[in-house]
Design a protein around this motif. Structure first.
Motif, PDB file in Angstrom:
ATOM      1  N   LEU C  87       0.810  -1.223   0.000  1.00  0.00           N
ATOM      2  CA  LEU C  87       0.000   0.000   0.000  1.00  0.00           C
ATOM      3  C   LEU C  87       0.844   1.274   0.000  1.00  0.00           C
ATOM      4  N   ILE C  88       1.867   1.282   0.818  1.00  0.00           N
ATOM      5  CA  ILE C  88       2.697   2.490   0.928  1.00  0.00           C
ATOM      6  C   ILE C  88       3.424   2.775  -0.394  1.00  0.00           C
ATOM      7  N   ALA C  90       2.492   1.797  -3.364  1.00  0.00           N
ATOM      8  CA  ALA C  90       1.491   2.197  -4.355  1.00  0.00           C
ATOM      9  C   ALA C  90       1.089   3.663  -4.142  1.00  0.00           C
ATOM     10  N   ALA C  91       0.939   4.059  -2.876  1.00  0.00           N
ATOM     11  CA  ALA C  91       0.567   5.455  -2.582  1.00  0.00           C
ATOM     12  C   ALA C  91       1.655   6.407  -3.064  1.00  0.00           C
ATOM     13  N   ARG C  92       2.918   6.001  -2.914  1.00  0.00           N
ATOM     14  CA  ARG C  92       4.018   6.859  -3.402  1.00  0.00           C
ATOM     15  C   ARG C  92       3.984   6.971  -4.918  1.00  0.00           C
ATOM     16  N   ARG C  93       3.750   5.858  -5.605  1.00  0.00           N
ATOM     17  CA  ARG C  93       3.647   5.911  -7.074  1.00  0.00           C
ATOM     18  C   ARG C  93       2.507   6.836  -7.505  1.00  0.00           C
ATOM     19  N   LYS C  94       1.387   6.720  -6.786  1.00  0.00           N
ATOM     20  CA  LYS C  94       0.222   7.539  -7.163  1.00  0.00           C
ATOM     21  C   LYS C  94       0.498   9.022  -6.942  1.00  0.00           C
ATOM     22  N   LEU C  95       1.169   9.330  -5.842  1.00  0.00           N
ATOM     23  CA  LEU C  95       1.498  10.734  -5.576  1.00  0.00           C
ATOM     24  C   LEU C  95       2.379  11.305  -6.673  1.00  0.00           C
TER      25      LEU C  95
ATOM     26  N   ASP D   5       5.711   5.880   7.884  1.00  0.00           N
ATOM     27  CA  ASP D   5       5.415   6.046   6.458  1.00  0.00           C
ATOM     28  C   ASP D   5       4.095   6.769   6.235  1.00  0.00           C
ATOM     29  N   LEU D   9       3.570  10.366   4.326  1.00  0.00           N
ATOM     30  CA  LEU D   9       2.554  10.584   3.288  1.00  0.00           C
ATOM     31  C   LEU D   9       1.614  11.720   3.679  1.00  0.00           C
ATOM     32  N   PHE D  16       1.242  19.015  -0.969  1.00  0.00           N
ATOM     33  CA  PHE D  16       0.662  18.910  -2.311  1.00  0.00           C
ATOM     34  C   PHE D  16      -0.568  19.818  -2.428  1.00  0.00           C
ATOM     35  N   ALA D  66      -3.986  -1.545  -7.781  1.00  0.00           N
ATOM     36  CA  ALA D  66      -3.088  -1.013  -6.743  1.00  0.00           C
ATOM     37  C   ALA D  66      -3.208   0.514  -6.665  1.00  0.00           C
ATOM     38  N   LEU D  67      -3.319   1.163  -7.825  1.00  0.00           N
ATOM     39  CA  LEU D  67      -3.416   2.629  -7.820  1.00  0.00           C
ATOM     40  C   LEU D  67      -4.771   3.116  -7.312  1.00  0.00           C
ATOM     41  N   ALA D  70      -4.434   2.896  -3.692  1.00  0.00           N
ATOM     42  CA  ALA D  70      -3.624   4.037  -3.256  1.00  0.00           C
ATOM     43  C   ALA D  70      -4.489   5.286  -3.112  1.00  0.00           C
ATOM     44  N   LEU D  73      -6.373   5.097   0.066  1.00  0.00           N
ATOM     45  CA  LEU D  73      -5.485   5.340   1.211  1.00  0.00           C
ATOM     46  C   LEU D  73      -5.126   6.824   1.326  1.00  0.00           C
ATOM     47  N   LEU D  74      -4.840   7.449   0.203  1.00  0.00           N
ATOM     48  CA  LEU D  74      -4.434   8.865   0.244  1.00  0.00           C
ATOM     49  C   LEU D  74      -5.558   9.757   0.777  1.00  0.00           C
TER      50      LEU D  74
END
Lengths: 117, 117, 117, 117
Positions: C87-88, C90-95, D5, D9, D16, D66-67, D70, D73-74
């Motif tokens: 999850l973490i 994936a969240a970084r990729r999305k950001l 983590d 985020l 952001f 996965a996205l 994400a 989660l975000l």
């Protein structure tokens, strides 16, 4: 379904699924999933707005919103067909239950009551 | 709304809200939110089931499901009233668009096509 | 999952399901359904509010909201376990994708851009 | 938020939003709406599948899923920031409540109990 237009749509949807051999996908569970997915696409139009009043939408947005509402209705009708639920009759029963639950004299102007709807 | 029963429900909902002074809460955004909340309560009945076929539901479950479907319909009608959307006409437009998008000859039996619906 | 606390919760959820023989119900599809049902219960708290700011919630409401958020997180972690999604990461990729999609210089103060997020 | 983590985020999301002047849109109500919209996009991938097991997804589908996870989660982290909710601590409280509500000895193998979760 007691309603002529809803009945017509129900039969059209049934034929639509049969012609495409999609009946196999239309379990009540899948239809309830598809319905909430469409409800999400409907809400997406309003998610960053304050109120989303009619005048604040462009004619293009209004048509997109109308078509998302149509998607919700179509899945609702299809689910009603699969579960043999008369939507209009159920809506009438629910309205009567709501009238008992929220007597106008008590609920009037009470946002507190309302939030417990 | 061209449909007699939906029209009757629309007027009943309008009166229901006015009697309780709830119109102030019924922005399109709030109604779209309430609609998806009800769609979630509908899906909740099916979330751990395989298919949720009619025969697998008790009569009590069936009535609960019918009333959740009614809630979705009632908020959809109320939203249609606020946005001046004719639900039946929109559903017909959407069905025509779907027929163009998924020609029976191509879509037939194709789960791949279907998943892109 | 690279995160110590999320990893701990993942293992606790795995044990919780095994002890109750609930693994059979935890297909990715069912978990995604359960997740959106909880997201609906979360939204329900806010559906008739204007903004739902922290100060406008009672401490009881705040705890209820926190527990609904917990439900969403728990199903998200469980789904990540079943699909082997970190999850973490994936969240970084999305950001990073969002930063490319919405450059600060262009998106700044633009509600129009924003509504297309 | 006690988790390194998640904390990182949270700060990245805060920055952001500030850089884009989007804080004005991030009311708790709007964030809860955006969260359920993303939960719908997640469910959409599974809506016509039987189970959605990992092996049945293509690598492209897996990354899309996965996205979407994400995104959920975000928004959950962003909402936690706005409401000052420690997600990890709330998840632990919820797990403890669930353990009390569903003792392993009673819930074991019982789908009936489970459907009342």
């Amino acid at each position: 379904m007691s309603d002529a237009d809803l009945e017509t749509l129900k039969l059209a949807l049934r034929e639509f699924a049969q012609q495409r051999d999609w009946d196999q996908f239309h379990t009540p569970k899948n239809l309830a999933s598809a319905l909430i997915v469409e409800a999400g696409e409907l809400l997406e139009h309003f998610q960053w707005m304050d109120r989303g009043d009619r005048e604040s939408l462009s004619s293009r947005q209004r048509e997109q919103v109308a078509l998302e509402m149509a998607d919700v209705l179509l899945y609702l009708i299809r689910l009603g067909d699969k579960l043999n639920v008369d939507l209009i009759a159920a809506a009438r029963r629910k309205l009567e239950l709501n009238a008992l639950k929220y007597p106008a004299s008590l609920a009037r102007g009470s946002s507190k009551k309302y939030t417990e709807l």
